[in-house]
Scaffold this motif. Structure first.
Motif, short mmCIF file in Angstrom:
data_model
loop_
_atom_site.label_atom_id
_atom_site.label_comp_id
_atom_site.label_asym_id
_atom_site.label_seq_id
_atom_site.Cartn_x
_atom_site.Cartn_y
_atom_site.Cartn_z
N UNK A 198 4.52 -21.15 -40.79
CA UNK A 198 5.52 -20.78 -39.79
C UNK A 198 5.40 -21.51 -38.52
N UNK A 199 6.19 -21.13 -37.32
CA UNK A 199 6.03 -21.90 -36.15
C UNK A 199 6.51 -21.15 -34.91
N UNK A 200 6.00 -21.35 -33.78
CA UNK A 200 6.55 -20.87 -32.52
C UNK A 200 7.11 -22.06 -31.55
N UNK A 201 8.48 -21.88 -31.43
CA UNK A 201 9.14 -23.12 -30.62
C UNK A 201 9.45 -22.52 -29.18
N UNK A 202 8.98 -23.13 -28.24
CA UNK A 202 9.36 -22.49 -26.93
C UNK A 202 10.16 -23.55 -26.33
N UNK A 203 11.36 -23.37 -25.72
CA UNK A 203 12.13 -24.46 -25.20
C UNK A 203 12.81 -23.98 -23.84
N UNK A 204 12.49 -24.69 -22.72
CA UNK A 204 12.77 -24.60 -21.54
C UNK A 204 14.12 -25.26 -21.17
N UNK A 205 14.91 -24.43 -20.19
CA UNK A 205 16.35 -25.11 -19.89
C UNK A 205 16.45 -25.24 -18.54
N UNK A 206 17.34 -25.87 -17.81
CA UNK A 206 17.71 -26.03 -16.45
C UNK A 206 18.08 -24.63 -15.95
N UNK A 207 18.73 -23.87 -16.46
CA UNK A 207 19.16 -22.53 -15.84
C UNK A 207 19.49 -21.56 -17.03
N UNK A 208 19.37 -20.18 -16.64
CA UNK A 208 19.82 -19.18 -17.76
C UNK A 208 20.92 -19.37 -18.47
N UNK A 209 21.77 -19.90 -17.62
CA UNK A 209 23.13 -20.18 -18.40
C UNK A 209 23.02 -21.33 -19.58
N UNK A 210 22.35 -22.38 -19.17
CA UNK A 210 22.06 -23.46 -20.27
C UNK A 210 21.34 -22.78 -21.41
N UNK A 211 20.22 -22.09 -21.07
CA UNK A 211 19.46 -21.19 -22.33
C UNK A 211 20.46 -20.33 -23.11
N UNK A 212 21.38 -19.58 -22.47
CA UNK A 212 22.24 -18.83 -23.38
C UNK A 212 23.16 -19.62 -24.11
N UNK A 213 23.57 -20.81 -23.74
CA UNK A 213 24.55 -21.73 -24.49
C UNK A 213 23.55 -22.01 -25.76
N UNK A 214 22.37 -22.90 -25.53
CA UNK A 214 21.45 -23.01 -26.62
C UNK A 214 21.37 -21.76 -27.69
N UNK A 215 21.25 -20.71 -27.20
CA UNK A 215 21.00 -19.64 -28.37
C UNK A 215 22.45 -19.33 -28.95
N UNK A 216 23.47 -19.48 -28.41
CA UNK A 216 24.78 -19.35 -29.01
C UNK A 216 24.84 -20.31 -30.12
N UNK A 217 24.55 -21.61 -29.65
CA UNK A 217 24.65 -22.69 -30.62
C UNK A 217 23.70 -22.49 -31.76
N UNK A 218 22.60 -22.01 -31.49
CA UNK A 218 21.25 -21.79 -32.35
C UNK A 218 21.57 -20.75 -33.42
N UNK A 219 22.18 -19.61 -33.07
CA UNK A 219 22.66 -18.61 -33.93
C UNK A 219 23.78 -19.09 -34.71
#
Length: 495
Positions: free
Chosen positions: A417-438
């Motif tokens: 298993x793994x834990x992967x933590x990712x930082x983004x320039x803003x909450x908006x960029x983080x939300x966009x990544x989550x949408x793509x990851x889903x």
């Protein structure tokens, strides 16, 4: 199952002559774009160009820029190349190519570079083709988990074997800092020395003599792609400037094709896109620095290596956007333990180039008909053809705004298993990544688990069958992976 997109076939044709790096330390090469070739009569008729040293081709008293081993950069050599090269002809070609690289790059070779031409069969039986040594079980476990996390190589396949297979099919040559020598791999029955391959690898030799490529090998994939964005980017940039003189100021002999052909076979396109990154985006990065500060600016890069592949993708971020240094705290239970390979960090950083390859691979895989990004978002085309010099676009909407990532791998009774933590320039960029990851999870057969917030499970028929917990806190996203939903908290308890 779906037939592969037509764009896949185009890329295989276009990139068949390119290779990928197979070890840290600059030992990789690329064939590069086709040059203008010779006039069919070899090189014997070449004459001095208007900027020759006073039209005087006599050997200088001291070693000077643009002269190597008895040959000026614009001097004729008595070689046709129609039947291969004997030792003296190869020496003449290598020395004049060195002189031309000096002329283009403005740096002096400190010593002659030995060049050996071998067959692909010889190469595939060498230590360079077999990985150069055994890997520890911990290293293999870690690497397998890393490529599984990128949705490139399923858990039933050996990631190291897949990467090596890709390299073995496409390596055209390499420079070894350890041996201070070049090996060119030829697919011809009569060993041939391709012009672009020779020029490219000689740039690596020049880099090593001037900047010591053996020092400071990056410990992570993102660090490797960032460093090679400079090393391979400069080599391709100089190679292109070299080629631009062929058919114009210079007559250029080519014994074996300007780019070569590679070994063919079945490429893993996702791994290829990941490893091709330095060759695709590196030249534009070097060009941006050259436009701003000339060759001195490029020289200075070796004193301050790019910190991330993001800085290669977005040259304006070099020196201005240091990646966030994330940590992953171990919060395991029920026998889960962290995988710690000897001789390397116990974490991975995959970077924007890795994330973009992850999304881009969904265009090519044969698991289903969906893709998370459109072909025109990831593939750079020119009309109906793929751009030969920059085929992939790593600046995807889902990966722009990356600001750092760190992955820890865990093991329990043969399961990972793994834990992967990712930082983004803003909450908006983080939300966009989550949408793509889903969408990525869905592409690979994932569905939400009812009653479990942020938890997904991928179906058993998928090569990536597993459970995932995806959460966001401000500008940080955390992905936890385990074999089944019930094990997620054991791999990483909720904070």
């Amino acid at each position: 199952m779906r037939p592969r997109a037509a764009a896949l076939c185009v890329i295989l044709v276009v990139l068949a002559g390119c290779s990928v790096p197979f070890s840290i330390g600059g030992e990789g090469t690329t064939g590069g774009p086709n040059g203008s070739g010779t006039n069919g009569a070899g090189d014997a008729g070449a004459t001095a160009t208007p900027d020759a040293p006073a039209q005087n081709l006599a050997d200088p008293a001291d070693d000077v820029l643009g002269w190597e081993g008895g040959y000026w950069y614009n001097e004729s050599i008595p070689v046709t190349g129609t039947d291969g090269l004997n030792a003296s002809e190869q020496s003449a070609l290598v020395n004049r190519t060195m002189a031309r690289i000096e002329r283009v790059r403005g740096l002096e070779f400190e010593s002659t570079v030995p060049v050996e031409v071998i067959s692909r069969e010889e190469f595939q039986g060498s230590p360079n083709a077999t990985g150069g040594g055994a890997r520890s079980p911990a290293f293999r476990t870690f690497d397998n988990a890393k490529f599984e996390a990128l949705f490139l190589i399923g858990e039933n396949n050996d990631s190291l074997a897949v990467q090596q297979s890709n390299s073995n099919q496409n390596v055209l040559g390499y420079y070894s800092p350890r041996n201070d020598s070049i090996v060119v791999v030829s697919d011809s029955e009569t060993p041939k020395l391709g012009r672009s391959t020779l020029a490219h690898e000689l740039v690596h030799a020049l880099q090593d003599q001037q900047f010591n490529l053996s020092q400071g090998a990056p410990p992570t994939r993102d660090g490797y792609n960032a460093r090679n964005g400079l090393v391979e980017g400069e080599a391709r940039y100089v190679e292109r400037r070299y080629e631009s003189n062929c058919g114009g100021q210079w007559r250029c002999l080519d014994v074996g094709g300007a780019g070569g052909s590679g070994g063919g076979g079945d490429l893993h396109l996702g791994v290829y896109a990941l490893e091709y990154f330095p060759y695709a985006d590196g030249p534009a990065f070097v060009d941006a620095v050259y436009d701003r500060a000339g060759w001195q600016g490029v020289n200075d890069l070796y004193e301050d290596i790019p910190a991330s592949s993001e800085q290669i993708i977005h040259p304006e971020k070099y020196g201005n956007d240091t990646p966030t240094n994330l940590t992953v705290r171990d919060r395991t239970a029920s026998g889960w333990e962290r995988v710690r390979p000897n001789g390397r960090p116990d974490y991975a950083t995959l970077g924007q180039s890795g994330l973009s390859a992850m999304f881009g691979y969904t265009i090519y895989d044969d698991y289903n008909r969906s893709s998370v990004v459109r072909p025109d978002e990831f593939i750079n085309s020119e009309g109906r053809s793929v751009n030969q010099t920059d085929p992939f676009d790593y600046a995807l909407a889902y990966t722009d705004g990356w600001d750092g990532d760190r992955m820890a791998v865990y093991e329990n009774d043969g399961k990972t298993g793994y834990v992967w933590k990712l930082a983004w320039d803003s909450p908006e960029e983080a939300r966009e990544f989550v949408r793509g990851y889903r969408q990525l999870l869905s592409h690979w057969g994932g569905e939400r688990v009812l009653g479990r917030q942020g938890v997904w499970e991928i179906e058993r028929s998928s090569p990536f069958t597993d459970a995932f917990r995806v959460s966001r806190s401000g500008d940080t996203v955390t992905v936890v992976n385990a074999p089944q939903p019930s094990a997620l908290d054991a791999v990483h308890a909720r904070g």
